[in-house]
Design a protein around this motif. Sequence first.
Motif, short mmCIF file in Angstrom:
data_model
loop_
_atom_site.label_atom_id
_atom_site.label_comp_id
_atom_site.label_asym_id
_atom_site.label_seq_id
_atom_site.Cartn_x
_atom_site.Cartn_y
_atom_site.Cartn_z
N GLU A 19 0.82 -1.14 -0.22
CA GLU A 19 0.11 0.13 0.00
C GLU A 19 0.81 1.31 0.00
O GLU A 19 0.56 2.29 -0.69
N THR A 20 1.97 1.15 0.88
CA THR A 20 2.71 2.31 0.82
C THR A 20 3.46 2.57 -0.54
O THR A 20 3.59 3.52 -0.86
N TRP A 21 4.01 1.52 -1.22
CA TRP A 21 4.57 1.63 -2.47
C TRP A 21 3.49 2.27 -3.45
O TRP A 21 3.72 3.16 -4.24
N GLU A 22 2.28 1.59 -3.28
CA GLU A 22 1.12 2.30 -4.35
C GLU A 22 0.90 3.77 -4.04
O GLU A 22 0.94 4.47 -4.92
N LYS A 23 1.10 4.26 -2.98
CA LYS A 23 0.82 5.55 -2.53
C LYS A 23 2.05 6.41 -2.91
O LYS A 23 1.65 7.49 -3.43
#
Length: 529
Positions: A19-23
């Motif tokens: 999720e952090t990478w996607e953000k």
Amino acid sequence: YGFINTCLKSLVVEKYGEETWEKLRLQAGVQDSFLTFEVYKDEITMQLVDKACKILGVPADMVLREFGEYFFEFCKRSGYDHMLRTLGGNLYEFIENLDALHSYLSLSYQAILLSFVFPQEMNAPSFRVEKNDDGSMHLHYYSDRRGLCHIVPGIIGAAALDFFNIEISMEIVNQTEEEERTGKKEHIVFLVTQNPVFSYKERNEFSSSSQYLADSDKKNENQLNKEDLERAKNTIGDRGSSVCPVKKSHWKTIRGIITLGKGKLLRGFDPVYPKSLWIDTKTFCNGLPFHMVFDKELRVKQAGVSIQKIVPGLQTMGIYLDHYFSIVHPEVPFTISSIQKFINSQFVFQTRREMMPESWKQRPMLELRGQMIWMESLQCMLYLCSPLLRTLHELEERQMHIADIAPHDVTRDLILLNQQRLAEMELSNQLERKKEELRILSKHLEEEKKKTEALLYAMLPQHVANQLKEGKRVEAGEFKECTILFSDVVTFTNICAQCEPIQIVLMLNSMYLRFDRLTTVHDVYKVCT
């Protein structure tokens, strides 16, 4: 290259989650994945680092240091482990040979890029290391990319701990505009201090080494005469401090002593030199066809036969070397003092087009790669080199042949092996592209599947739709009480006859949106027929 960005993505996903990478990537405005041999703009990497600092709330130097540590492990996992381990026997040698590793990798990367008609080159950073009397080192870091210097302590620190079992601390002692090299580059000087790290087993060995040495001495004294023992001790004393910039423990020094022959203790290696050189000038120039000797004023004193054939001007002894060649790497001024400062680096020379014969004017210029050796007694520099050729295509472009390269020169094997590796890398690149295409198609398929499911759930209750998807028989449900509303658009046919089609669509859409909102609010089920 995509290898760097892929590593950065792997770090974020592994430590902070998908999720952090996607953000992070959405804020940076970059794609989800990167191809290993694809060239990407530096701005993409810098943008990812900048957004990572903001999202994680961590200073840039800490993010870059953590990335450096992870990058070292990522390289090992990617198949470069053995290559890195064999660079040097200690940290000084390891750092000293990093430029040589970059030079080797650039052959493959540049070759694969040329095969795809890309003009970019592998613009790697450069390192120069100096030993200090107190055992510390000064590491000079040169780069065209500003703001990435904090990656270096992460990489070097991880390598020191993994390969040499030492902890180091690195601090910036100087940060200036590059003056030693041509062009505006970043030049950072790190002070590297080293402290040995002993495992529990080594500490036990060290504590018990005194008794072990006492017992060993008694046994060895019976086998050695005084002269041999004295020679061994002197050799240890003379050579112990020059093998590694890190101070060795007493136990490790003793373990380095090797027993050879009839009980003679020898440490290291003492070369034997002949009183006179048993090779004539003609044989030397033929045996090393690509070599040059020049003095402090850059006047050529000697040259190999093959380089004379390509650059006929070198047949005139006393001409100035910088008139016929320019230094490509390292990017330093063509002076003897600059060459001496970077003497441990690999030097790449390129012929000057205006000084080449007419037949060479339309060909790509020849590049030579090799090492510099300063001959103090003659006050001259020896440049031992070979043609810098990556593929057979480059060899043909310069109208050269394998026979032009000396049989002992591994450049012959490198060209042939690199040609084979180029084909393998091209196949790997194609597979990577197909994999990326399949990933994108799979992602689109998943999105379409969600749309289909949403439409299906809008027509049927979710539990009924799920049973139908699984191929199960749907049993009829029974409800003691229920309320059913049947609705219809009155005089719909007449309305259609008097309105434009788009008006009908807008009317129905508005009406159904209101019905959908009401069914959601009151938790009722709508059936469209």
